[in-house]
Every structure is written in structure tokens, then in C-alpha cells.
Design an enzyme around this catalytic site. Structure first.
Site, PDB file in Angstrom:
ATOM      1  CG  HIS A  87      -0.226   0.380   2.519  1.00  0.00           C
ATOM      2  ND1 HIS A  87      -0.769   1.107   3.480  1.00  0.00           N
ATOM      3  CD2 HIS A  87       0.806  -0.213   3.206  1.00  0.00           C
ATOM      4  CE1 HIS A  87      -0.132   1.351   4.575  1.00  0.00           C
ATOM      5  NE2 HIS A  87       1.020   0.799   4.495  1.00  0.00           N
ATOM      6  CB  CYS A 127       3.002   2.998   5.578  1.00  0.00           C
ATOM      7  SG  CYS A 127       3.189   1.553   6.646  1.00  0.00           S
ATOM      8  CD  GLN A 149      -6.378   1.346  10.741  1.00  0.00           C
ATOM      9  OE1 GLN A 149      -6.964   2.289  10.897  1.00  0.00           O
ATOM     10  NE2 GLN A 149      -5.059   1.555  10.388  1.00  0.00           N
ATOM     11  CB  SER A 198      -3.411   4.738   9.134  1.00  0.00           C
ATOM     12  OG  SER A 198      -3.672   3.815  10.331  1.00  0.00           O
ATOM     13  CG  HIS A 216      -4.473   3.262   3.300  1.00  0.00           C
ATOM     14  ND1 HIS A 216      -3.401   2.937   4.128  1.00  0.00           N
ATOM     15  CD2 HIS A 216      -5.508   3.734   4.209  1.00  0.00           C
ATOM     16  CE1 HIS A 216      -3.563   2.924   5.280  1.00  0.00           C
ATOM     17  NE2 HIS A 216      -4.785   3.648   5.482  1.00  0.00           N
TER      18      HIS A 216
END
Ligand SMILES: O=C(O)CN(Cc1ccccc1)C(=O)c1nc(-c2ccccc2)[nH]c1C(=O)O
Length: 181
Positions: free
Chosen positions: A77, A131, A149, A172, A175
């Protein structure tokens, strides 16, 4: 002995990534020479350290069947965080202040670049993802239901291998997900 290189490969050689095979290969641009095995004169121990740091997970486990356990998939991702991210900080930026809408504009441009074929998600993740998986081309390895998640899991498990998601919104950040296996 030629000057030592960061990769352990002889000067002029570099590590590249075959997306079709999802495997690293060795390329010498000057000689226009590419090969699956490191060339003669490689400092193999040093190459192992380099690969573990920058390419770990980019080659499926070989010999041990390599594949995922039942019910698991493998995905990469690209994460763009914003001020409302649960942890608005990353290796790229200590304090992330962009708004969620600015993050959306950024990841929309990344999505267009990837879908146009100009760049792969893995290559873009290395420099653009917020990330910690950026250094592994966004590769998260194998995961099953309950590991991620919920929004991320639902999007990732809906993909076919190779397919790239639309923009996925989690606590977060935003994505793009590519299922690898
Ligand atoms: O959400 C949080 O409170 C903090 N996190 C979780 C986290 C932090 C460090 C490493 C892995 C995950 C992140 O913000 C985060 N989430 C992810 C993530 C989210 C979904 C799928 C894969 C990774 N990466 C990161 C990161 O910093 O590197």
C-alpha cells in the site's frame, strides 16, 4: 579489489524489481545486461544485508512453497497521512499538517500516475508513502481477516491479485492498496 558498493554488487550493477514476477533482479545499465542471479564478484553477505533492508518481502518465500496460508493475502500500500491521522507523523515528515482534502488531492495524483502506467505503486511507495513499509515498496507481507483496520481489510480482500484499490480511508490516513498474492 574494486571500490566497495552499498549493495555489495560490482560497480555498475544495481538491484531492480520485476513487478511481473515480484522478484528482484540485477541490472547493469552501461552493459544493458540483466540477470536473475548476482554477477561474479558480488559481496554476497553485503548484498544479503542490502536486500533485507530494501527488498525484504519483495520476493515470495522460495522452496517452502512460498504461497500464503489459507485465508491470507499479500498486499502493498501507499499511505498519505494528514492532520487528522491517528498518528500524524512518519519517516517522511515529523509533524504532518496537510489537511485531509490536501492528502486526497495528493493520493488522487498518485492514483492517476499508477493507473497511467507511468510508475508502479511499489516504486512510488518508496518515496511517497507515510507508512514505515515504504522501504519495502509498501509490501505488508501476508495478512488475514482481523489483522488490519476493517476498512483496509474489506478493500484489500475485495481485490484480485495485481489489482489496485481506489482511495481507502482509515484512521491512519488515505491509502492505495495493491493485492500482490
Ligand atoms: O494508526 C496509528 O495509530 C499509528 N499507525 C499504526 C502503525 C504505526 C507504526 C507501524 C505500523 C502501524 C500508523 O499511523 C500507521 N498505520 C499504518 C498502516 C495502516 C494500514 C495498513 C498498513 C499500515 N502504517 C502506519 C505507520 O505510521 O507506518
Amino acid at each position: 579489489m574494486a571500490e566497495p558498493t552499498e549493495t555489495g554488487l560490482p560497480p555498475g550493477w544495481e538491484v531492480r524489481h520485476s513487478n511481473s514476477k515480484n522478484l528482484p533482479y540485477y541490472f547493469n545499465p552501461a552493459e544493458k545486461n540483466s540477470r536473475w542471479e548476482p554477477p561474479a564478484g558480488t559481496d554476497v553477505e553485503k548484498l544479503k544485508v542490502y536486500m533485507a533492508r530494501y527488498h525484504s518481502g519483495s520476493a515470495p518465500a522460495v522452496g517452502a512453497g512460498g504461497g500464503a496460508e489459507a485465508g491470507k493475502i499479500r498486499a502493498a500500500h501507499l499511505l498519505v497521512k494528514h492532520a487528522q491521522s491517528r498518528r500524524p507523523s512518519s519517516w517522511r515528515e515529523a509533524v504532518i499538517t496537510r489537511t485531509k482534502e490536501e492528502a486526497r488531492e495528493i493520493i488522487q495524483r498518485h492514483e492517476e500516475s499508477i493507473r497511467s502506467g507511468k510508475v508502479t505503486l511499489g516504486d512510488l511507495a518508496v518515496t511517497e508513502s507515510d507508512c514505515s513499509s515504504a522501504r519495502k515498496r509498501g509490501d505488508l507481507g501476508y495478512f488475514g481477516k482481523g489483522d488490519m483496520q476493517k476498512e483496509f481489510e474489506d478493500a484489500a480482500f475485495a481485490l484480485q491479485p495485481g489489482e489496485i484499490s481506489g482511495i481507502v480511508d482509515t484512521a491512519s490516513g488515505l491509502h492505495l492498496i495493491q493485492r500482490l498474492e
